[in-house]
Enzyme design. Structure first.
Site, PDB file in Angstrom:
ATOM      1  N   TYR A   1     -20.356  -2.224  28.872  1.00  0.00           N
ATOM      2  CA  TYR A   1     -20.485  -1.205  27.827  1.00  0.00           C
ATOM      3  C   TYR A   1     -20.335  -1.888  26.474  1.00  0.00           C
TER       4      TYR A   1
ATOM      5  N   GLU B   1     -18.288  -4.137  17.547  1.00  0.00           N
ATOM      6  CA  GLU B   1     -18.903  -5.286  16.863  1.00  0.00           C
ATOM      7  C   GLU B   1     -17.828  -6.004  16.053  1.00  0.00           C
ATOM      8  N   PRO B   2     -18.122  -7.221  15.611  1.00  0.00           N
ATOM      9  CA  PRO B   2     -17.117  -7.938  14.818  1.00  0.00           C
ATOM     10  C   PRO B   2     -16.657  -7.112  13.608  1.00  0.00           C
TER      11      PRO B   2
ATOM     12  N   ASN C   1      -4.586   3.482  20.130  1.00  0.00           N
ATOM     13  CA  ASN C   1      -3.766   4.692  20.162  1.00  0.00           C
ATOM     14  C   ASN C   1      -3.603   5.310  18.774  1.00  0.00           C
TER      15      ASN C   1
ATOM     16  N   GLU D   1     -10.727   0.931  24.377  1.00  0.00           N
ATOM     17  CA  GLU D   1     -11.296   2.281  24.603  1.00  0.00           C
ATOM     18  C   GLU D   1     -10.772   3.263  23.552  1.00  0.00           C
TER      19      GLU D   1
ATOM     20  N   GLY E   1      15.864 -12.695  34.639  1.00  0.00           N
ATOM     21  CA  GLY E   1      15.013 -13.865  34.406  1.00  0.00           C
ATOM     22  C   GLY E   1      13.850 -13.953  35.373  1.00  0.00           C
TER      23      GLY E   1
HETATM   24  P1  FAD Z   1      -9.735  -2.405  14.111  1.00  0.00           P
HETATM   25  O1  FAD Z   1     -10.617  -1.229  14.193  1.00  0.00           O
HETATM   26  O2  FAD Z   1     -10.047  -3.434  13.085  1.00  0.00           O
HETATM   27  O3  FAD Z   1      -8.231  -1.905  13.899  1.00  0.00           O
HETATM   28  C1  FAD Z   1      -7.156  -2.784  13.517  1.00  0.00           C
HETATM   29  C2  FAD Z   1      -5.868  -1.950  13.538  1.00  0.00           C
HETATM   30  O4  FAD Z   1      -5.948  -0.908  12.537  1.00  0.00           O
HETATM   31  C3  FAD Z   1      -5.603  -1.239  14.863  1.00  0.00           C
HETATM   32  O5  FAD Z   1      -4.228  -1.165  15.097  1.00  0.00           O
HETATM   33  C4  FAD Z   1      -6.145   0.159  14.599  1.00  0.00           C
HETATM   34  O6  FAD Z   1      -5.555   1.144  15.430  1.00  0.00           O
HETATM   35  C5  FAD Z   1      -5.766   0.356  13.147  1.00  0.00           C
HETATM   36  N1  FAD Z   1      -6.625   1.305  12.445  1.00  0.00           N
HETATM   37  C6  FAD Z   1      -7.969   1.230  12.256  1.00  0.00           C
HETATM   38  N2  FAD Z   1      -8.399   2.275  11.537  1.00  0.00           N
HETATM   39  C7  FAD Z   1      -7.309   3.029  11.268  1.00  0.00           C
HETATM   40  C8  FAD Z   1      -7.092   4.230  10.538  1.00  0.00           C
HETATM   41  N3  FAD Z   1      -8.088   4.888   9.945  1.00  0.00           N
HETATM   42  N4  FAD Z   1      -5.828   4.721  10.469  1.00  0.00           N
HETATM   43  C9  FAD Z   1      -4.801   4.065  11.050  1.00  0.00           C
HETATM   44  N5  FAD Z   1      -4.938   2.926  11.751  1.00  0.00           N
HETATM   45  C10 FAD Z   1      -6.183   2.411  11.847  1.00  0.00           C
HETATM   46  N6  FAD Z   1     -15.313  -2.873  23.239  1.00  0.00           N
HETATM   47  C11 FAD Z   1     -16.501  -2.534  23.835  1.00  0.00           C
HETATM   48  O7  FAD Z   1     -17.362  -1.949  23.196  1.00  0.00           O
HETATM   49  N7  FAD Z   1     -16.729  -2.840  25.143  1.00  0.00           N
HETATM   50  C12 FAD Z   1     -15.819  -3.473  25.906  1.00  0.00           C
HETATM   51  O8  FAD Z   1     -16.076  -3.715  27.097  1.00  0.00           O
HETATM   52  C13 FAD Z   1     -14.571  -3.839  25.323  1.00  0.00           C
HETATM   53  N8  FAD Z   1     -13.648  -4.511  26.055  1.00  0.00           N
HETATM   54  C14 FAD Z   1     -12.534  -5.002  25.436  1.00  0.00           C
HETATM   55  C15 FAD Z   1     -11.686  -5.860  26.144  1.00  0.00           C
HETATM   56  C16 FAD Z   1     -10.593  -6.432  25.508  1.00  0.00           C
HETATM   57  C17 FAD Z   1      -9.717  -7.377  26.275  1.00  0.00           C
HETATM   58  C18 FAD Z   1     -10.312  -6.114  24.145  1.00  0.00           C
HETATM   59  C19 FAD Z   1      -9.134  -6.710  23.438  1.00  0.00           C
HETATM   60  C20 FAD Z   1     -11.136  -5.248  23.450  1.00  0.00           C
HETATM   61  C21 FAD Z   1     -12.262  -4.695  24.077  1.00  0.00           C
HETATM   62  N9  FAD Z   1     -13.171  -3.888  23.374  1.00  0.00           N
HETATM   63  C22 FAD Z   1     -14.363  -3.517  23.958  1.00  0.00           C
HETATM   64  C23 FAD Z   1     -12.971  -3.621  21.964  1.00  0.00           C
HETATM   65  C24 FAD Z   1     -11.912  -2.569  21.642  1.00  0.00           C
HETATM   66  O9  FAD Z   1     -12.386  -1.293  21.949  1.00  0.00           O
HETATM   67  C25 FAD Z   1     -11.547  -2.695  20.162  1.00  0.00           C
HETATM   68  O10 FAD Z   1     -10.785  -3.886  20.030  1.00  0.00           O
HETATM   69  C26 FAD Z   1     -10.785  -1.505  19.634  1.00  0.00           C
HETATM   70  O11 FAD Z   1     -11.601  -0.349  19.628  1.00  0.00           O
HETATM   71  C27 FAD Z   1     -10.231  -1.743  18.223  1.00  0.00           C
HETATM   72  O12 FAD Z   1     -11.185  -2.276  17.369  1.00  0.00           O
HETATM   73  P2  FAD Z   1     -10.831  -3.584  16.485  1.00  0.00           P
HETATM   74  O13 FAD Z   1     -10.304  -4.609  17.415  1.00  0.00           O
HETATM   75  O14 FAD Z   1     -12.005  -3.915  15.660  1.00  0.00           O
HETATM   76  O15 FAD Z   1      -9.619  -3.124  15.557  1.00  0.00           O
HETATM   77  N1  2MC Z   2     -16.441  13.047  22.626  1.00  0.00           N
HETATM   78  C1  2MC Z   2     -17.607  13.640  22.306  1.00  0.00           C
HETATM   79  N2  2MC Z   2     -18.129  13.593  21.069  1.00  0.00           N
HETATM   80  C2  2MC Z   2     -17.431  12.921  20.128  1.00  0.00           C
HETATM   81  C3  2MC Z   2     -16.208  12.285  20.390  1.00  0.00           C
HETATM   82  C4  2MC Z   2     -15.715  12.364  21.711  1.00  0.00           C
HETATM   83  N3  2MC Z   2     -14.570  11.761  22.064  1.00  0.00           N
HETATM   84  N4  2MC Z   2     -15.763  11.685  19.263  1.00  0.00           N
HETATM   85  C5  2MC Z   2     -16.666  11.954  18.311  1.00  0.00           C
HETATM   86  N5  2MC Z   2     -17.679  12.698  18.825  1.00  0.00           N
HETATM   87  C6  2MC Z   2     -18.865  13.215  18.142  1.00  0.00           C
HETATM   88  C7  2MC Z   2     -18.446  14.210  17.045  1.00  0.00           C
HETATM   89  O1  2MC Z   2     -18.309  15.507  17.596  1.00  0.00           O
HETATM   90  C8  2MC Z   2     -19.616  14.107  16.092  1.00  0.00           C
HETATM   91  O2  2MC Z   2     -20.704  14.834  16.632  1.00  0.00           O
HETATM   92  P1  2MC Z   2     -21.745  15.622  15.690  1.00  0.00           P
HETATM   93  O3  2MC Z   2     -22.508  14.555  14.960  1.00  0.00           O
HETATM   94  O4  2MC Z   2     -22.578  16.376  16.650  1.00  0.00           O
HETATM   95  O5  2MC Z   2     -20.912  16.482  14.785  1.00  0.00           O
HETATM   96  C9  2MC Z   2     -19.990  12.625  16.163  1.00  0.00           C
HETATM   97  O6  2MC Z   2     -19.497  12.156  17.419  1.00  0.00           O
HETATM   98  C10 2MC Z   2     -19.362  11.817  15.048  1.00  0.00           C
HETATM   99  O7  2MC Z   2     -17.968  12.007  15.132  1.00  0.00           O
HETATM  100  P2  2MC Z   2     -17.017  11.993  13.859  1.00  0.00           P
HETATM  101  O8  2MC Z   2     -17.646  12.806  12.765  1.00  0.00           O
HETATM  102  O9  2MC Z   2     -15.650  12.362  14.296  1.00  0.00           O
HETATM  103  O10 2MC Z   2     -17.127  10.443  13.462  1.00  0.00           O
HETATM  104  P3  2MC Z   2     -16.095   9.498  12.737  1.00  0.00           P
HETATM  105  O11 2MC Z   2     -16.845   8.263  12.410  1.00  0.00           O
HETATM  106  O12 2MC Z   2     -15.376  10.212  11.640  1.00  0.00           O
HETATM  107  O13 2MC Z   2     -14.955   9.186  13.861  1.00  0.00           O
HETATM  108  C11 2MC Z   2     -14.174   8.167  15.933  1.00  0.00           C
HETATM  109  C12 2MC Z   2     -15.328   8.772  15.140  1.00  0.00           C
HETATM  110  C13 2MC Z   2     -13.138   7.463  15.095  1.00  0.00           C
HETATM  111  C14 2MC Z   2     -13.505   9.300  16.691  1.00  0.00           C
HETATM  112  C15 2MC Z   2     -14.896   7.167  16.860  1.00  0.00           C
HETATM  113  O14 2MC Z   2     -15.527   6.177  16.075  1.00  0.00           O
HETATM  114  C16 2MC Z   2     -13.976   6.504  17.848  1.00  0.00           C
HETATM  115  O15 2MC Z   2     -13.647   7.084  18.861  1.00  0.00           O
HETATM  116  N6  2MC Z   2     -13.582   5.208  17.558  1.00  0.00           N
HETATM  117  C17 2MC Z   2     -12.906   4.398  18.514  1.00  0.00           C
HETATM  118  C18 2MC Z   2     -13.923   3.423  19.114  1.00  0.00           C
HETATM  119  C19 2MC Z   2     -13.664   3.153  20.555  1.00  0.00           C
HETATM  120  O16 2MC Z   2     -13.107   3.983  21.255  1.00  0.00           O
HETATM  121  N7  2MC Z   2     -14.091   1.991  21.029  1.00  0.00           N
HETATM  122  C20 2MC Z   2     -13.961   1.666  22.387  1.00  0.00           C
HETATM  123  C21 2MC Z   2     -14.949   0.594  22.757  1.00  0.00           C
HETATM  124  S1  2MC Z   2     -15.171   0.471  24.507  1.00  0.00           S
HETATM  125  C22 2MC Z   2     -13.833  -0.418  25.118  1.00  0.00           C
HETATM  126  O17 2MC Z   2     -12.899  -0.694  24.436  1.00  0.00           O
HETATM  127  C23 2MC Z   2     -13.878  -0.844  26.509  1.00  0.00           C
HETATM  128  C24 2MC Z   2     -12.916  -1.545  27.040  1.00  0.00           C
HETATM  129  C25 2MC Z   2     -15.044  -0.486  27.353  1.00  0.00           C
END
Ligand code: FAD
Ligand code: 2MC
Length: 383
Positions: free
Chosen positions: A123, A127-128, A369, A366, A343
């Protein structure tokens, strides 16, 4: 512990997952961690048992189960190895996205291969420069005749370089969340490459890499949902993540339960000051708090999974609550289990420090928090 609404079939599904986890994951998890071995063979075996397409429709080879079954399965898998369980969870998320948002042709083409894990999926959202603020992603998908051409870099992709199929969120339609579409990209596509495996605190037994797109040309038919999918990719990605967040939480629960079980056993064996630790009242208080935390985690998880099954209007908030609560609470339980081992808890061979390392990242990925709090806070403010 049985839940009031579970039938014999529900219990049998979990029994199968428990048996697989005990025999095929638990005995090897420490070795895979030490050798950084990605257990593809065992995951394919899980696929053959129906655990790679759990809540995917049966007509294309899915198991047709509920989210509630899913979180209970992932808890069992994670008792054996939270890392392998987490990858199977990500694969399930991709499979569900293809089943739910794919065209009939895409479902027929991909799900029969995804369900047995003959094709493994990753999935690609982060992005960076775009993690938490996922809607600001910049990977481009430009239309060129009958094709799309993808350019950009995805960061932290679980299974990067090992997976066969990449489910990629890219910008095809313009700015903002509604400018994003989802694409299915084969591993062998020219221009697709992978960064080196990241060196990580935990999750050693699965690769995490950049996924790099340099003029990656794919047919327009690879847009998920066909032309109807244009601009819908962000919603697809988010809906996939609602369930993903529950499964990741279930991985924390299973890991923490395994750590707790080890600590409980150890307390019955270890003696200090002339008596067993289990007979020390403060130790019992610690165990009581841990057991309560595990049960509370299970209940919020099952509540959120049921909300997703029933398409409850509060499902997004409930999934975020469960992800935040369970990944934090269960991390504390695992850490306390390490502490109770003294330990020995710090040694690799005990198996608890690995769980602590592996559960830590579930508070970050994902959706961190903090982002879960943002989602919950927005929903509460809108009441
Ligand atoms: P940032 O978004 O830069 O956040 C940095 C810190 O600031 C965090 O503590 C965050 O909570 C906090 N923060 C950011 N915005 C706010 C705000 N508005 N208010 C308060 N706090 C804020 N992604 C994928 O798409 N696919 C994958 O398969 C996947 N696998 C992963 C596996 C691993 C081992 C790891 C470490 C990450 C993986 N990720 C994957 C990416 C992961 O989802 C992201 O690292 C995560 O969503 C956070 O993004 P970031 O690292 O850019 O942190
Ligand atoms: N379920 C369904 N729809 C959602 C949703 C959710 N959880 N979150 C947002 N949306 C919809 C929202 O309803 C809106 O729809 P519409 O355009 O029809 O009004 C649209 O998406 C845009 O949402 P927002 O206006 O809330 O967008 P905003 O940019 O303000 O915030 C945020 C979005 C912060 C909730 C989203 O960017 C987010 O969840 N960020 C975290 C990223 C993340 O979870 N990354 C995980 C990567 S995968 C991974 O780590 C793995 C290990 C696989």
């Amino acid at each position: 512990m049985p839940y009031p609404n579970l039938t014999g079939d529900d219990l049998a599904i979990v029994e199968m997952a428990r048996d697989f986890s005990r025999k095929r994951l638990a005995p090897y998890a420490l070795e895979w961690d030490a050798t950084k071995h990605f257990p593809v063979e065992e995951m394919k075996e899980a696929g053959s048992l129906g655990m790679a397409a759990i809540y995917t429709r049966e007509d294309v080879g899915g198991s047709g189960l509920r989210r509630l079954d899913g979180v209970r399965i992932f808890e069992e898998l994670a008792k054996g190895d939270p890392v392998t369980a987490a990858f199977i969870s990500i694969h399930n998320m991709c499979t569900w996205m293809v089943d739910t948002y794919g065209s009939e042709e895409q479902r027929q083409e991909w799900i029969p291969k995804l369900a047995p894990m003959d094709v493994m999926a990753s999935y690609c959202l982060t992005e960076p420069g775009a993690g938490s603020d996922a809607a600001s992603l910049t990977t481009k998908a430009e239309r060129d005749g009958e094709d799309f051409v993808l350019n950009g870099t995805k960061q932290f992709i679980s299974g990067g370089g090992a997976s066969d199929l990449y489910v990629v969120m890219a910008r095809s339609e313009g700015e903002g969340a509604r400018g994003i579409s989802t694409f299915l990209v084969d591993k062998g596509t020219p221009g697709l490459s992978f960064g080196p495996p990241e060196v990580k605190m935990g999750w050693h037994s699965q690769p995490t890499t950049q996924v790099i797109f340099e003029n990656v040309r794919i047919p327009a038919s690879r847009m998920l949902g066909g032309t109807d999918g244009a601009g819908k990719g962000f919603g697809i990605a988010m809906n996939g993540l609602n369930g993903g967040r529950l499964n990741i939480a279930a991985c924390s629960l299973g890991g923490a339960q395994a750590a707790y079980d080890k600590a409980l056993q150890y307390m019955t064996e270890r003696e200090t000051f002339g008596r067993k630790l289990i007979d020390e009242p403060t130790i019992r208080f610690a165990l009581a708090d841990m057991a309560t935390s595990l049960e509370a985690s299970r209940l919020i998880l099952w509540r959120a999974a049921t909300a997703l099954d029933e398409n409850d209007p509060d499902k997004v908030e409930l999934c975020a609550m469960a992800k935040k609560f369970v990944t934090e609470t269960c991390y504390q339980v695992a850490d306390q289990a390490l502490q109770l081992h003294g330990g020995y808890g710090y040694l690799h061979e005990t198996g608890v420090e690995k769980i602590v390392r592996d559960l830590r990242v579930n508070r970050i990925l994902e959706g961190t928090n903090e982002i879960m709090r943002m989602v919950i806070g927005r929903a509460e403010a809108a009441r």
